[in-house]
Motif scaffolding. Sequence first.
Motif, PDB file in Angstrom:
ATOM      1  N   THR A 125      -7.569  -1.103  -6.924  1.00 18.83           N
ATOM      2  CA  THR A 125      -8.226  -0.261  -5.870  1.00 18.83           C
ATOM      3  C   THR A 125      -9.393  -1.203  -5.548  1.00 18.83           C
ATOM      4  O   THR A 125     -10.000  -1.793  -6.465  1.00 18.83           O
ATOM      5  N   PHE A 126      -9.472  -1.493  -4.174  1.00 22.04           N
ATOM      6  CA  PHE A 126     -10.477  -2.357  -3.827  1.00 22.04           C
ATOM      7  C   PHE A 126     -11.490  -1.502  -3.375  1.00 22.04           C
ATOM      8  O   PHE A 126     -11.504  -0.301  -2.640  1.00 22.04           O
ATOM      9  N   ARG A 129       0.829  -1.205   0.086  1.00 23.05           N
ATOM     10  CA  ARG A 129      -0.137   0.155  -0.127  1.00 23.05           C
ATOM     11  C   ARG A 129       0.927   1.489   0.107  1.00 23.05           C
ATOM     12  O   ARG A 129       1.960   1.122   0.161  1.00 23.05           O
ATOM     13  N   PRO A 179     -11.391   3.503   0.674  1.00 17.58           N
ATOM     14  CA  PRO A 179     -10.875   2.798  -0.342  1.00 17.58           C
ATOM     15  C   PRO A 179      -9.649   2.211  -0.047  1.00 17.58           C
ATOM     16  O   PRO A 179      -8.761   2.875   0.602  1.00 17.58           O
ATOM     17  N   ARG A 180      -9.140   1.138  -0.586  1.00 16.33           N
ATOM     18  CA  ARG A 180      -7.897   0.563  -0.279  1.00 16.33           C
ATOM     19  C   ARG A 180      -7.188   0.405  -1.716  1.00 16.33           C
ATOM     20  O   ARG A 180      -7.987  -0.026  -2.543  1.00 16.33           O
ATOM     21  N   VAL A 181      -5.864   0.747  -1.726  1.00 17.91           N
ATOM     22  CA  VAL A 181      -5.037   0.800  -3.032  1.00 17.91           C
ATOM     23  C   VAL A 181      -3.859  -0.191  -2.603  1.00 17.91           C
ATOM     24  O   VAL A 181      -3.213   0.336  -1.797  1.00 17.91           O
ATOM     25  N   GLU A 182      -3.657  -0.982  -3.554  1.00 18.92           N
ATOM     26  CA  GLU A 182      -2.292  -1.830  -3.599  1.00 18.92           C
ATOM     27  C   GLU A 182      -1.602  -1.672  -4.722  1.00 18.92           C
ATOM     28  O   GLU A 182      -2.097  -1.450  -6.024  1.00 18.92           O
ATOM     29  N   CYS A 218       1.222   3.830   1.970  1.00 24.03           N
ATOM     30  CA  CYS A 218       1.617   4.068   3.042  1.00 24.03           C
ATOM     31  C   CYS A 218       2.558   3.316   3.732  1.00 24.03           C
ATOM     32  O   CYS A 218       3.717   3.682   4.106  1.00 24.03           O
ATOM     33  N   GLU A 219       2.876   1.855   3.107  1.00 24.72           N
ATOM     34  CA  GLU A 219       3.712   1.046   3.612  1.00 24.72           C
ATOM     35  C   GLU A 219       5.113   1.592   2.594  1.00 24.72           C
ATOM     36  O   GLU A 219       6.142   1.349   3.111  1.00 24.72           O
ATOM     37  N   GLU A 230     -13.717  -0.677  -1.138  1.00 26.72           N
ATOM     38  CA  GLU A 230     -14.240  -0.560   0.448  1.00 26.72           C
ATOM     39  C   GLU A 230     -14.258   0.781   0.863  1.00 26.72           C
ATOM     40  O   GLU A 230     -13.863   1.719   0.102  1.00 26.72           O
ATOM     41  N   ARG A 234      -1.781  -0.907 -10.436  1.00 25.12           N
ATOM     42  CA  ARG A 234      -2.501  -0.251  -9.293  1.00 25.12           C
ATOM     43  C   ARG A 234      -3.813  -1.045  -9.318  1.00 25.12           C
ATOM     44  O   ARG A 234      -4.246  -1.095 -10.111  1.00 25.12           O
TER      45      ARG A 234
END
Length: 127
Positions: A67-68, A34, A73-76, A36-37, A70, A65
Motif C-alpha cells: 500500500t502506498f 493493481r 491510496p494505491r495498492v499493488e 483494477c488491472e 497516496e 500486498r
Amino acid sequence: MSYDDSCPVCRTAEIVCGKWTLLIIRDLAEGRSRFCELERSLKGISPRTLSLRLRALEEEGIVERQTFPEVPPRVEYALTEKGLALVPLIEDMRSYGRRWLGADGECTPASGEAELVVPAPPAAAAA
C-alpha cells in the motif's frame, strides 16, 4: 481417496486449485498489478471473489500486498519468492494445453505484456 496432509501434491492442490487462483498467479507472474488491472484481465471474476482469492494467497505467503501512502491510496500486488516458484507449473500447464488440448491462443494479461518465459531446469545427468 482421502486427503493426506503430508502429501506434497495434496498440499499444493489445496492452495492452487481454487477457481481463479492459477489465473491470478499467471497474471502476477508478469509483474506488479493493481486490483483494477487484475479485475480487467480476469474477465468474469467478481470483485468479491478477486478480493477473497488475493487475501487467501497473501495468507499463504504467495502474494504480497503493498500500500502506498497516496491520495487516493494505491495498492499493488506481486508474487513473493514462494509465488514465483509456482510459475513453472503454470508454464507447464500452458505447454500441455497447447500440445494436448489444441489451445493455441495467447493467455497473457489484458495489459498485452509478452508471455513470461521461464528457463527449463537442467536435464538430469545420464547414469
